[in-house]
Design an enzyme around this catalytic site. Sequence first.
Site, mmCIF file in Angstrom:
data_model
loop_
_atom_site.group_PDB
_atom_site.id
_atom_site.type_symbol
_atom_site.label_atom_id
_atom_site.label_comp_id
_atom_site.label_asym_id
_atom_site.label_seq_id
_atom_site.Cartn_x
_atom_site.Cartn_y
_atom_site.Cartn_z
ATOM 1 N N LYS A 104 -12.269 -1.375 4.834
ATOM 2 C CA LYS A 104 -11.760 -1.566 3.603
ATOM 3 C C LYS A 104 -12.815 -2.579 3.986
ATOM 4 O O LYS A 104 -14.338 -2.517 4.147
ATOM 5 C CB LYS A 104 -10.591 -2.210 3.455
ATOM 6 C CG LYS A 104 -9.670 -1.077 3.271
ATOM 7 C CD LYS A 104 -10.211 0.015 2.036
ATOM 8 C CE LYS A 104 -9.443 1.220 2.178
ATOM 9 N NZ LYS A 104 -7.439 0.780 2.003
ATOM 10 N N TYR A 107 1.093 -1.486 -0.057
ATOM 11 C CA TYR A 107 0.123 0.255 -0.259
ATOM 12 C C TYR A 107 0.751 1.268 0.032
ATOM 13 O O TYR A 107 1.508 1.591 0.735
ATOM 14 C CB TYR A 107 -0.945 0.524 1.270
ATOM 15 C CG TYR A 107 -1.566 1.140 1.321
ATOM 16 C CD1 TYR A 107 -3.301 1.272 0.504
ATOM 17 C CD2 TYR A 107 -2.018 2.213 2.302
ATOM 18 C CE1 TYR A 107 -3.614 2.098 0.474
ATOM 19 C CE2 TYR A 107 -2.402 3.251 2.131
ATOM 20 C CZ TYR A 107 -2.978 3.621 1.382
ATOM 21 O OH TYR A 107 -4.427 4.617 0.932
HETATM 22 C C1 LIG Z 1 -6.631 1.565 2.443
HETATM 23 C C2 LIG Z 1 -5.070 0.665 2.766
HETATM 24 C C3 LIG Z 1 -4.027 1.008 3.709
HETATM 25 C C4 LIG Z 1 -4.564 2.224 4.748
HETATM 26 O O1 LIG Z 1 -5.849 2.213 5.697
HETATM 27 P P1 LIG Z 1 -6.430 3.850 5.651
HETATM 28 O O2 LIG Z 1 -7.825 3.497 6.709
HETATM 29 O O3 LIG Z 1 -6.813 3.779 4.239
HETATM 30 O O4 LIG Z 1 -5.988 4.808 5.939
HETATM 31 C C5 LIG Z 1 -3.314 0.304 4.207
HETATM 32 N N1 LIG Z 1 -3.374 -1.197 3.922
HETATM 33 C C6 LIG Z 1 -3.937 -1.513 2.711
HETATM 34 C C7 LIG Z 1 -3.161 -2.786 1.643
HETATM 35 C C8 LIG Z 1 -5.406 -0.488 2.238
HETATM 36 O O5 LIG Z 1 -5.787 -0.645 1.185
#
Ligand SMILES: *Cc1c(COP(=O)(O)O)cnc(C)c1O
Length: 382
Positions: A205, A108
């Site tokens: 997510k 990420y």
């Molecule tokens: C979106 C995401 C993050 C960061 O998360 P946020 O809630 O946007 O701060 C970290 N790791 C992965 C794999 C992600 O998809």
Amino acid sequence: MTQLKPDSDQGLGTLCVHSGHAPDPATGAIAPPLYLTTTFERDVDGSYPRGYRYSREKTPNRTAVETCVAALEGGKTAFAFASGLAASLAIFEQLRSGDHVVAPREGYHGTLNQLKTIVANRGITVELIDTTQPAAVETALARPTRLLWLETPANPLLSITDLAHAIEVAHRHGTLVACDNTFATPICQRPLDLGADLVVHSGTKYLGGHSDVLSGLAVVRSDAELTERIRSWQALAGSVLGPFDCWLLRRSIVTLPLRMRQQCTSAAALADRLAAHPRIARVMYPGLATHPGHQIAARQMHGGFGAMLALCVRGGRDEAMEVASRTRLFRRATSLGGAESLIEHRASIEGPASTTPQNLLRLSVGLEDMADLEADLREALA
Ligand SMILES: *Cc1c(COP(=O)(O)O)cnc(C)c1O
């Protein structure tokens, strides 16, 4: 609020429904109340017999979601943060000047940017390697390393790192292992069972699942000292998830296994059916036998290979952008894991330093009917 003890004998579906809350003893309410209080009353002797004092330290709705996620991941303690990046930063904050960190080249972009800027600026050395190559992991960890950061399946190419191998090498050298489990969720992969010390989630997510709550979690398997350091860091930094966001997140987790099962099934079917499409050069999905990490994914994942896939469109950036602009059900937006399917040209959001192929589109497969999703993509590709 009565707390149920996390019971590792219970199945994940049962934990998703019950872990972290029981009917409210004051009213009998079956659904968890939302506690919008910042402070809690002392007893006559000045003590806090119910364990709550001030909401930056601990709140009932946060306890509920933390208890549940710890149980789902098979860890002792979880901490809920205001975002996934706040959760990863809380772990990086435990490093000291002079420490060395090894992390994947593919991951990420926000996490990698934290490592390259905030962490590197604090006198910590960061080495980015290809963690999908066992030899690269062994070579890197031969140098004294405080933390090995992993992400699998990794954003955006869905590459797979052999968790058992990387963890074994790290522990042989006394290195802590943290794994970003956002893409798999505990429904499809439990890194702590394979020996990882920490798991991190963007709760934004799949755990949140409805594209309406920004959140993050860090789960510690068992290290008591590390747990207390993160606990006191979180309370001092004030890096916490508010009660309503905790409530939303806890509510969403009730349906996590159902959503994951459906989304994984649709993603697998789409990957399979689009692989031979004349306008697609390559489909990246760990469930495909042609995926380079398939064998390892099949060993370390369960119940599905996740619901993220990437398509390389024949041609370049323009051809990929055109497809992204023509889907109708797949909404053109960043993020993933929600009920709505999303499509995104990944290189543009990652910026000029991105090494993501210009013809790559990342798909987050949602809860719509598979036939409609397939028709939408076929129309956009026509
Ligand atoms: C979106 C995401 C993050 C960061 O998360 P946020 O809630 O946007 O701060 C970290 N790791 C992965 C794999 C992600 O998809």
